[in-house]
Design a protein around this motif. Structure first.
Motif, PDB file in Angstrom:
ATOM      1  N   GLY A  46     141.536  42.071  80.393  1.00 42.73           N
ATOM      2  CA  GLY A  46     141.085  42.825  81.261  1.00 42.73           C
ATOM      3  C   GLY A  46     141.455  42.759  82.760  1.00 42.73           C
ATOM      4  N   GLY A  47     140.484  43.195  83.523  1.00 43.39           N
ATOM      5  CA  GLY A  47     140.856  43.094  85.158  1.00 43.39           C
ATOM      6  C   GLY A  47     142.270  43.803  85.218  1.00 43.39           C
ATOM      7  N   ALA A  48     143.291  43.171  86.066  1.00 40.66           N
ATOM      8  CA  ALA A  48     144.655  43.792  86.245  1.00 40.66           C
ATOM      9  C   ALA A  48     145.706  43.268  85.062  1.00 40.66           C
ATOM     10  CB  ALA A  48     145.219  43.394  87.582  1.00 40.66           C
ATOM     11  N   THR A  49     145.287  42.480  84.161  1.00 40.30           N
ATOM     12  CA  THR A  49     146.373  42.163  83.097  1.00 40.30           C
ATOM     13  C   THR A  49     146.552  43.255  82.360  1.00 40.30           C
ATOM     14  OG1 THR A  49     144.721  41.937  81.561  1.00 40.30           O
ATOM     15  CG2 THR A  49     145.176  39.686  82.698  1.00 40.30           C
ATOM     16  N   PHE A  50     145.942  44.586  82.169  1.00 43.29           N
ATOM     17  CA  PHE A  50     146.494  45.725  81.322  1.00 43.29           C
ATOM     18  C   PHE A  50     147.617  46.336  81.976  1.00 43.29           C
ATOM     19  CE2 PHE A  50     145.851  49.621  79.300  1.00 43.29           C
ATOM     20  CZ  PHE A  50     145.321  49.330  77.816  1.00 43.29           C
ATOM     21  N   ASP A  51     147.311  46.767  83.387  1.00 44.04           N
ATOM     22  CA  ASP A  51     148.211  47.313  84.037  1.00 44.04           C
ATOM     23  C   ASP A  51     149.339  46.495  84.250  1.00 44.04           C
ATOM     24  OD1 ASP A  51     149.628  48.922  85.938  1.00 44.04           O
ATOM     25  OD2 ASP A  51     148.078  48.811  87.510  1.00 44.04           O
ATOM     26  N   ALA A  52     149.281  45.121  84.413  1.00 44.15           N
ATOM     27  CA  ALA A  52     150.698  44.362  84.846  1.00 44.15           C
ATOM     28  C   ALA A  52     151.449  44.208  83.606  1.00 44.15           C
ATOM     29  CB  ALA A  52     150.099  43.059  85.321  1.00 44.15           C
ATOM     30  N   CYS A  53     150.848  44.028  82.521  1.00 49.47           N
ATOM     31  CA  CYS A  53     151.464  44.112  81.019  1.00 49.47           C
ATOM     32  C   CYS A  53     152.483  45.434  81.021  1.00 49.47           C
ATOM     33  CB  CYS A  53     150.469  44.082  79.953  1.00 49.47           C
ATOM     34  SG  CYS A  53     149.902  42.354  79.408  1.00 49.47           S
ATOM     35  N   LEU A  54     151.609  46.611  81.154  1.00 48.51           N
ATOM     36  CA  LEU A  54     152.364  47.719  80.971  1.00 48.51           C
ATOM     37  C   LEU A  54     153.581  47.670  81.917  1.00 48.51           C
ATOM     38  CD1 LEU A  54     149.732  50.201  80.066  1.00 48.51           C
ATOM     39  CD2 LEU A  54     151.428  49.307  78.423  1.00 48.51           C
ATOM     40  N   GLN A 422     149.973  53.601  67.520  1.00 48.90           N
ATOM     41  CA  GLN A 422     148.705  52.815  67.263  1.00 48.90           C
ATOM     42  C   GLN A 422     147.644  53.776  67.964  1.00 48.90           C
ATOM     43  OE1 GLN A 422     148.708  48.914  68.723  1.00 48.90           O
ATOM     44  NE2 GLN A 422     149.467  49.429  70.666  1.00 48.90           N
ATOM     45  N   GLU A 423     146.482  53.524  67.556  1.00 54.04           N
ATOM     46  CA  GLU A 423     145.309  54.343  68.262  1.00 54.04           C
ATOM     47  C   GLU A 423     145.165  54.016  69.612  1.00 54.04           C
ATOM     48  OE1 GLU A 423     142.698  56.728  68.118  1.00 54.04           O
ATOM     49  OE2 GLU A 423     144.386  57.552  66.929  1.00 54.04           O
ATOM     50  N   GLU A 424     145.271  52.762  69.689  1.00 49.20           N
ATOM     51  CA  GLU A 424     145.167  52.369  71.163  1.00 49.20           C
ATOM     52  C   GLU A 424     146.111  52.768  72.181  1.00 49.20           C
ATOM     53  OE1 GLU A 424     143.702  49.331  68.183  1.00 49.20           O
ATOM     54  OE2 GLU A 424     145.397  50.475  68.596  1.00 49.20           O
ATOM     55  N   ASP A 425     147.233  53.374  71.836  1.00 42.12           N
ATOM     56  CA  ASP A 425     148.203  53.925  72.751  1.00 42.12           C
ATOM     57  C   ASP A 425     147.446  54.824  73.600  1.00 42.12           C
ATOM     58  OD1 ASP A 425     150.227  52.246  72.223  1.00 42.12           O
ATOM     59  OD2 ASP A 425     151.105  53.727  70.327  1.00 42.12           O
ATOM     60  N   VAL A 426     146.464  55.606  72.864  1.00 41.15           N
ATOM     61  CA  VAL A 426     145.765  56.856  73.658  1.00 41.15           C
ATOM     62  C   VAL A 426     144.971  56.269  74.801  1.00 41.15           C
ATOM     63  CG1 VAL A 426     143.892  58.552  73.410  1.00 41.15           C
ATOM     64  CG2 VAL A 426     145.731  58.214  71.522  1.00 41.15           C
ATOM     65  N   LEU A 427     144.532  55.183  74.584  1.00 43.58           N
ATOM     66  CA  LEU A 427     143.788  54.490  75.886  1.00 43.58           C
ATOM     67  C   LEU A 427     144.483  53.850  76.979  1.00 43.58           C
ATOM     68  CD1 LEU A 427     141.293  52.915  73.563  1.00 43.58           C
ATOM     69  CD2 LEU A 427     140.610  54.313  75.062  1.00 43.58           C
ATOM     70  N   SER A 428     145.666  53.364  76.499  1.00 42.00           N
ATOM     71  CA  SER A 428     146.558  53.029  77.443  1.00 42.00           C
ATOM     72  C   SER A 428     147.249  54.018  78.200  1.00 42.00           C
ATOM     73  CB  SER A 428     148.041  52.319  76.797  1.00 42.00           C
ATOM     74  OG  SER A 428     147.675  51.170  76.168  1.00 42.00           O
ATOM     75  N   TYR A 429     147.475  55.190  77.768  1.00 45.00           N
ATOM     76  CA  TYR A 429     147.649  56.305  78.337  1.00 45.00           C
ATOM     77  C   TYR A 429     146.749  57.112  79.144  1.00 45.00           C
ATOM     78  CZ  TYR A 429     149.283  61.202  79.409  1.00 45.00           C
ATOM     79  OH  TYR A 429     149.505  62.480  79.905  1.00 45.00           O
ATOM     80  N   ALA A 430     145.402  56.872  78.758  1.00 44.56           N
ATOM     81  CA  ALA A 430     144.271  57.564  79.675  1.00 44.56           C
ATOM     82  C   ALA A 430     144.173  56.767  80.820  1.00 44.56           C
ATOM     83  CB  ALA A 430     143.049  57.409  78.806  1.00 44.56           C
ATOM     84  N   LEU A 431     144.390  55.473  80.870  1.00 42.89           N
ATOM     85  CA  LEU A 431     144.316  54.789  81.989  1.00 42.89           C
ATOM     86  C   LEU A 431     145.248  54.931  83.090  1.00 42.89           C
ATOM     87  CD1 LEU A 431     141.570  53.774  80.423  1.00 42.89           C
ATOM     88  CD2 LEU A 431     142.239  51.438  81.267  1.00 42.89           C
ATOM     89  N   PHE A 432     146.612  54.819  82.436  1.00 44.32           N
ATOM     90  CA  PHE A 432     147.684  54.788  83.421  1.00 44.32           C
ATOM     91  C   PHE A 432     148.796  55.701  82.804  1.00 44.32           C
ATOM     92  CE2 PHE A 432     145.564  50.666  83.381  1.00 44.32           C
ATOM     93  CZ  PHE A 432     145.306  50.685  84.848  1.00 44.32           C
ATOM     94  N   GLN A 434     151.261  57.562  83.745  1.00 46.82           N
ATOM     95  CA  GLN A 434     152.745  57.531  83.958  1.00 46.82           C
ATOM     96  C   GLN A 434     153.286  56.224  83.361  1.00 46.82           C
ATOM     97  OE1 GLN A 434     154.860  60.031  84.758  1.00 46.82           O
ATOM     98  NE2 GLN A 434     156.448  58.689  84.225  1.00 46.82           N
ATOM     99  N   VAL A 435     152.512  55.122  83.617  1.00 46.42           N
ATOM    100  CA  VAL A 435     153.127  53.793  83.472  1.00 46.42           C
ATOM    101  C   VAL A 435     153.203  53.634  81.707  1.00 46.42           C
ATOM    102  CG1 VAL A 435     152.511  51.175  83.403  1.00 46.42           C
ATOM    103  CG2 VAL A 435     152.106  52.792  85.820  1.00 46.42           C
ATOM    104  N   ALA A 436     152.233  54.097  81.165  1.00 48.13           N
ATOM    105  CA  ALA A 436     152.303  53.929  80.071  1.00 48.13           C
ATOM    106  C   ALA A 436     153.407  54.898  79.195  1.00 48.13           C
ATOM    107  CB  ALA A 436     150.835  54.557  79.107  1.00 48.13           C
ATOM    108  N   LEU A 437     153.625  55.981  79.726  1.00 48.12           N
ATOM    109  CA  LEU A 437     154.619  57.038  79.278  1.00 48.12           C
ATOM    110  C   LEU A 437     156.030  55.976  79.368  1.00 48.12           C
ATOM    111  CD1 LEU A 437     153.945  60.566  79.988  1.00 48.12           C
ATOM    112  CD2 LEU A 437     154.049  59.508  77.951  1.00 48.12           C
ATOM    113  N   ASP A 438     156.227  55.305  80.567  1.00 44.81           N
ATOM    114  CA  ASP A 438     157.413  54.700  80.719  1.00 44.81           C
ATOM    115  C   ASP A 438     157.579  53.347  79.795  1.00 44.81           C
ATOM    116  OD1 ASP A 438     157.937  56.046  82.822  1.00 44.81           O
ATOM    117  OD2 ASP A 438     157.374  54.790  84.540  1.00 44.81           O
TER     118      ASP A 438
END
Length: 464
Positions: A46-54, A422-432, A434-438
């Motif tokens: 959580g926090g900024a880890t999600f964005d920083a990971c991607l 994986q189903e979770e990819d939808v959530l990664s895309y929902a939040l970020f 452009q970053v998720a697509l990259d």
């Protein structure tokens, strides 16, 4: 009963000191040892880890969580969740919030710490309900701040409302290190009077008082404190785990944690500290004490942000003027706590007001959003003249902002369907998006490389 400890070395410690750049493979070798400590919980997601990971580490945050869950067999895992913003910077529809909570718990999270940058409890309702539905532990965090509206009665009354909402515990989230020791005594006692829930305290060492604040808070009845292993403690991070364990040893607050085991864990992280100091990822500046935090009530991260904005505008001589303007803008904006994203919004507006030579001559779209009620309700009303100058005749909303957002999941799923593995990819895309697509493109390219290498090996093994 001794005080319990939440370990932050895998999330907030490296988020605060090195911009969340610790990779998963560095975490995994020490997990087994950390699992034996007996922490109340390990904050690791959580926090900024999600964005920083991607964005920076080219890692799947969901995969990180699953790997940590597999290693931590006895410890509860905890995450930080920005209410209706989830882990992003905008409000999302309830269906996205609910699905994100469901998937977080399904992938291994036990405790979700949920906060809102305005302390508008309406922005936490959906996440709390979703967490309870999945049998998770819902902790509501109060963004601690100063100001004449934030009386002990206000905190006590808020604690009562949090208990009524069905939360399992309360966290005092002192993101700027503003809570001083004797004030901590008064605050913890007030929260204990307002509610019967366990109280946890989270602070940062930025202003230099954090360990003393923990001592007084624990003596006043605080149940859990957030600490970081010493190589990644202090400065803009948390007080050191080993120091707090030693502080309470032999008292009624004894944590019962084993210093020998903690010392082995610290030994593991020490070379990493040296490495990030050597390569410049850890700036020695963030390890010092910044007493201006208390003088101007501005979080450390916000201070460095202001400096860089003024540098870009070649106006570093305006630093003091901007620091004096921050509390004035904050007052105009209804005295919100200064935490992401309100700290960035207030800070940027203060810089513009000073540089333009006229207050609110130029207004950011985020400032307009706050003054239009799009982030929720502030503790005090907005300055009506400032509101009129910034948003004109726009009618501010007074409902919970997410009530105006249509369900979003189907749209997000449709937009990224070709990349979903994986189903979770939808959530990664929902939040970020452009970053998720990259990241999805990078992931696909990596998989192709592996496939090609595997085919090569096979062909060499069976020559035609």
């Amino acid at each position: 009963m001794g005080v319990k400890i939440t370990e932050t070395v895998l999330r907030d410690a490296h988020q605060s000191l090195i911009a969340t750049r610790m990779p998963t493979e560095l975490m995994l070798p020490i997990v087994e040892k950390m699992d034996k400590v007996g922490y109340h919980s390990v904050e690791c997601w959580g926090g900024a880890t999600f964005d920083a990971c991607l964005r920076f580490l080219k890692e799947d945050p969901w995969e990180r969580l699953r790997k940590l869950r597999a290693g931590f067999k006895n410890s509860k895992l905890q995450m930080l969740f920005r209410g209706q913003n989830i882990l992003g910077y905008n409000h999302y529809a309830d269906d996205v919030v609910e699905y994100f909570v469901q998937k977080s718990i399904a992938n291994g999270i036990d405790i979700i710490r949920i906060f809102d940058c305005l302390n508008d409890l309406r922005n936490l309702e959906t996440a709390v309900k979703a967490c309870k539905k999945e049998n998770g532990h819902a902790q509501i965090a109060l963004s601690y701040t100063l100001g004449d509206a934030y009386t002990l009665d206000y905190w006590k009354e808020t604690a009562r409302k949090i208990e009524d909402m069905g939360a399992d515990s309360i966290c005092i989230k002192d993101m700027a290190g503003l809570l001083v020791p004797y004030e901590a005594t008064r605050l913890v006692k007030a929260l204990k009077e307002g509610s019967s829930l366990p109280i946890q305290l989270h602070t940062h060492y930025t202003s230099g008082v954090a360990a003393m604040t923990y001592l007084k808070a624990v003596e006043a009845g605080c149940d859990i404190i957030d600490c970081a292993m010493s190589p990644l403690a202090l400065g803009t991070s948390q007080p050191a785990t080993e120091v707090m364990v030693e502080t309470f040893r032999g008292t009624e607050y004894d944590t019962g944690l084993d210093q020998k085991l903690l010392s082995e864990i610290a030994d593991y992280f020490r070379p990493y500290r040296e490495e990030v100091l050597a390569n410049g990822l850890l700036n020695p500046k963030v390890l010092g004490v910044n007493i201006k935090t208390l003088m101007y009530q501005v979080p450390g991260g916000m201070l460095s942000n202001l400096v860089s904005q003024l540098k870009e505008a070649h106006a570093e001589d305006k630093y003091e003027a901007v620091l004096e303007e921050v509390p004035r803008v904050r007052k105009d904006f209804g005295e919100p706590p200064l935490v992401t994203p309100s700290s960035q919004i207030v800070g940027t507006q203060a810089v513009l007001n000073v540089l333009q030579g006229e207050r609110y001559k130029m207004v950011t779209k985020e400032s307009k959003k706050i003054l239009s009620g799009e982030f929720g309700q502030t503790i005090k009303p907005f300055n009506p003249e400032v509101q009129k100058k910034c948003i004109g005749d726009v009618k501010p909303i007074t409902c919970r902002p997410a009530d105006l957002i249509e369900p979003q999941l189907p749209k997000f799923r449709e937009e990224c369907k070709e990349w979903i593995q994986q189903e979770e990819d939808v959530l990664s895309y929902a939040l970020f998006p452009q970053v998720a697509l990259d990241f999805f493109k990078y992931r696909q390219a990596q998989q192709k490389k592996v496939d090609v290498a595997a085919a090569d090996t096979k062909n060499k093994a069976y020559p035609v």
